[in-house]
Design a protein around this motif. Structure first.
Motif, mmCIF file in Angstrom:
data_model
loop_
_atom_site.group_PDB
_atom_site.id
_atom_site.type_symbol
_atom_site.label_atom_id
_atom_site.label_comp_id
_atom_site.label_asym_id
_atom_site.label_seq_id
_atom_site.Cartn_x
_atom_site.Cartn_y
_atom_site.Cartn_z
ATOM 1 N N VAL A 1 0.685 -1.294 0.040
ATOM 2 C CA VAL A 1 -0.112 0.013 -0.009
ATOM 3 C C VAL A 1 0.810 1.155 -0.047
ATOM 4 C CG1 VAL A 1 -1.650 1.266 1.435
ATOM 5 C CG2 VAL A 1 -2.033 -0.949 1.010
ATOM 6 N N LEU A 2 1.928 1.154 0.743
ATOM 7 C CA LEU A 2 2.789 2.444 0.960
ATOM 8 C C LEU A 2 3.813 2.529 -0.224
ATOM 9 C CD1 LEU A 2 3.465 2.772 4.751
ATOM 10 C CD2 LEU A 2 1.619 3.581 3.213
ATOM 11 N N LEU A 3 4.082 1.545 -0.809
ATOM 12 C CA LEU A 3 4.874 1.472 -2.139
ATOM 13 C C LEU A 3 4.252 1.799 -3.395
ATOM 14 C CD1 LEU A 3 7.319 -1.567 -1.421
ATOM 15 C CD2 LEU A 3 7.980 0.922 -1.401
ATOM 16 N N TYR A 4 2.804 1.563 -3.329
ATOM 17 C CA TYR A 4 2.064 1.601 -4.723
ATOM 18 C C TYR A 4 1.997 3.006 -5.497
ATOM 19 C CZ TYR A 4 -2.416 1.556 -7.044
ATOM 20 O OH TYR A 4 -3.131 1.662 -8.354
ATOM 21 N N PRO A 5 2.022 4.175 -4.652
ATOM 22 C CA PRO A 5 2.100 5.409 -5.469
ATOM 23 C C PRO A 5 3.650 5.504 -6.140
ATOM 24 C CG PRO A 5 1.739 5.822 -3.057
ATOM 25 C CD PRO A 5 1.871 4.540 -3.088
ATOM 26 N N SER A 6 4.655 4.878 -5.636
ATOM 27 C CA SER A 6 5.893 4.963 -6.499
ATOM 28 C C SER A 6 6.098 3.926 -7.605
ATOM 29 C CB SER A 6 7.098 4.806 -5.534
ATOM 30 O OG SER A 6 6.979 5.818 -4.664
ATOM 31 N N LEU A 7 5.677 2.568 -7.255
ATOM 32 C CA LEU A 7 5.711 1.583 -8.071
ATOM 33 C C LEU A 7 4.601 1.525 -9.227
ATOM 34 C CD1 LEU A 7 6.979 -1.414 -5.903
ATOM 35 C CD2 LEU A 7 8.177 0.570 -6.902
ATOM 36 N N CYS A 8 3.433 1.920 -8.814
ATOM 37 C CA CYS A 8 2.430 1.941 -10.019
ATOM 38 C C CYS A 8 2.860 2.305 -11.409
ATOM 39 C CB CYS A 8 1.015 2.542 -9.529
ATOM 40 S SG CYS A 8 -0.410 1.855 -10.540
ATOM 41 N N LEU A 9 3.681 3.435 -11.259
ATOM 42 C CA LEU A 9 4.344 4.144 -12.317
ATOM 43 C C LEU A 9 4.779 2.967 -13.528
ATOM 44 C CD1 LEU A 9 5.942 7.172 -11.351
ATOM 45 C CD2 LEU A 9 3.992 7.031 -12.674
ATOM 46 N N PHE A 10 5.177 1.570 -12.890
ATOM 47 C CA PHE A 10 5.979 0.703 -13.677
ATOM 48 C C PHE A 10 4.829 -0.222 -14.499
ATOM 49 C CE2 PHE A 10 9.521 1.536 -10.982
ATOM 50 C CZ PHE A 10 10.436 1.209 -11.608
ATOM 51 N N GLU A 11 3.594 0.105 -14.121
ATOM 52 C CA GLU A 11 2.635 -0.688 -14.919
ATOM 53 C C GLU A 11 2.398 -0.042 -16.270
ATOM 54 O OE1 GLU A 11 -0.716 -1.733 -11.958
ATOM 55 O OE2 GLU A 11 0.180 -3.041 -13.594
ATOM 56 N N GLY A 12 3.263 1.104 -16.473
ATOM 57 C CA GLY A 12 3.397 1.442 -17.838
ATOM 58 C C GLY A 12 4.702 1.155 -18.656
ATOM 59 N N THR A 13 5.376 0.303 -17.957
ATOM 60 C CA THR A 13 6.791 -0.349 -18.437
ATOM 61 C C THR A 13 6.669 -1.814 -18.764
ATOM 62 O OG1 THR A 13 7.804 -0.956 -16.592
ATOM 63 C CG2 THR A 13 7.681 1.562 -17.022
#
Length: 407
Positions: free
Chosen positions: A255-267
């Motif tokens: 939950v706390l990493l989600y704001p940073s790691l969700c950008l990788f959904e576009g990679t």
């Protein structure tokens, strides 16, 4: 001497419990020990308001009163619940990311469940005709690309069109800080509907007020809302979610990493979908020999049926023990992993190729900006990247102040 030692102990104890002169992660640890009381748990504040009304409830598995589902608790208090409206992942929270959810009848209560993530996104006129009041009680995670705020806006629109009041049982935002590029509305999509940054720093109750105040409903309609605020909560507190919000946010770490790691959904880099540690690991087959840590995505029903790099070993970063409290205290999304993985990636032409990644949306839509991808490719320093988010980010923070309920 015993009296002196006793007084010294009390003095040290008092100092240890005083958080006002502390900073960073330590102050977050202290204030997180305060008992936070979500709106739903404050029955005395709203139960009389539900009396003699037919109620529709927008809820999922995070909707609890104490340890019990709020639907079950309110039924036990003789509340007349006529309809349950289910968001993405369904009322019981067991549908996969992006999966369409059908209408059904709840086997435990016999109440009809109308899906708001299937044939329609908002309650119909016919759904609302039999109701006196709609109750919204869902745990959000504070990110622009998390679809609960979209569901909120659709429900507000339906209530406004049909002159129904919306009662919001507010819950804390686990990512309560404000950061990231403000959405360029030319990139508006299902994963970015409002001109807000990646982390918007608002609870559902606050965001509903902002939707009204900024005129974000169609034709600038206004929804009648009533908010039951959270007690003992501030935005800089670390909040331990009692129930995890979705199948792929299955730990507090994720939950706390989600704001940073969700950008990788576009990679072309996996964020761990297809494992039981999603949004805590990063990796790709292309990174073999560069990183030692590895994982292999597999089809997991109810979590990720067709994950990126399915049945192929990925190599990359293990962030399961990363200090997320320190990240939260910084009040910033973390860009270093994106920069690092791009630099390490040997086939750079594939890194941002959405046609290969088959994920939820392309990188620009997730970032809310066409600039961030170009900046990562060009190796622009982080400080310069952050400066490019201004003045839109500061303007948003100023507008946000009008709607906040918590410091």
């Amino acid at each position: 001497m015993k009296f002196f030692n006793h007084m010294l102990f009390l003095l040290l104890l008092a100092l240890s419990l005083t958080g006002c002169n502390r900073s960073g992660a330590e102050s977050h640890r202290v204030i997180s020990e305060i008992k936070i009381l979500p709106g739903a748990d404050q029955l005395d504040e709203y139960l009389p308001y539900l009396k003699n009304k037919k109620i529709g409830m927008v809820v999922n598995q995070t909707s609890l009163i104490g340890q019990r589902p709020s639907v079950d608790s309110l039924l036990a208090h003789h509340v007349d619940i006529a309809i349950i409206f289910g968001p993405e992942h369904g009322f019981r929270g067991n549908a996969s990311n992006g999966a369409k959810v059908s209408d059904e009848v709840d086997s435990q209560t016999g109440i009809p469940i109308i899906s708001l993530y299937g044939k329609k996104r908002q309650p119909s006129k016919e759904d609302l005709a039999q109701l006196d009041l709609v109750v919204f009680d869902i745990q959000d995670v504070g990110c622009r690309f998390y679809t609960i705020i979209n569901t909120l806006s659709y429900v507000m629109d339906a209530c406004a069109k049909n002159d129904k009041e919306l009662l919001i049982l507010d819950r804390p935002n686990p990512n309560g800080y404000v950061d990231g590029p403000v959405l360029d509305m030319a990139l508006k999509s299902g994963i970015g509907k409002f001109p807000i940054p990646i982390t918007h720093g608002m609870t559902i109750g606050e965001f509903a007020q902002m939707i009204n105040g900024e005129g974000w409903l169609p034709d600038k309609k206004q929804c009648r809302i009533k908010v039951i605020p959270v007690k003992n909560y501030a935005h800089d507190m670390i909040y331990q979610l009692p129930v995890l919000p979705s199948p792929n946010l299955n730990t507090q770490q994720s939950v706390l990493l989600y704001p940073s790691l969700c950008l990788f959904e576009g990679t072309y880099v996996s964020q761990g979908r297809g494992t039981y540690m999603p949004f805590t690991v990063l990796g790709s087959p292309e990174l073999k020999g560069i990183y030692e840590f590895s994982f292999t995505p597999e089809s997991i029903p109810g979590m990720s049926e067709t994950p990126l790099h399915q049945n192929t070993t990925c190599y990359g970063l293990d962030l399961r023990n990363f200090d997320v409290q320190k990240l939260h205290a910084s009040g910033k999304i973390d860009l270093k992993w994106l920069r690092e993985m791009y630099l390490a990636y040997p086939a750079k032409e594939k890194f941002f190729d959405f046609s290969l990644s088959r994920q939820m949306g392309n990188f620009d839509k997730l970032a809310g900006s066409r600039d961030l991808k170009k900046q990562i490719i060009a190796g622009v320093p982080e400080e310069e990247i952050r400066n490019s988010w201004e003045p839109a980010l500061s303007d948003y923070k100023t507008r946000r102040k009008k709607y906040v309920l918590y410091r």
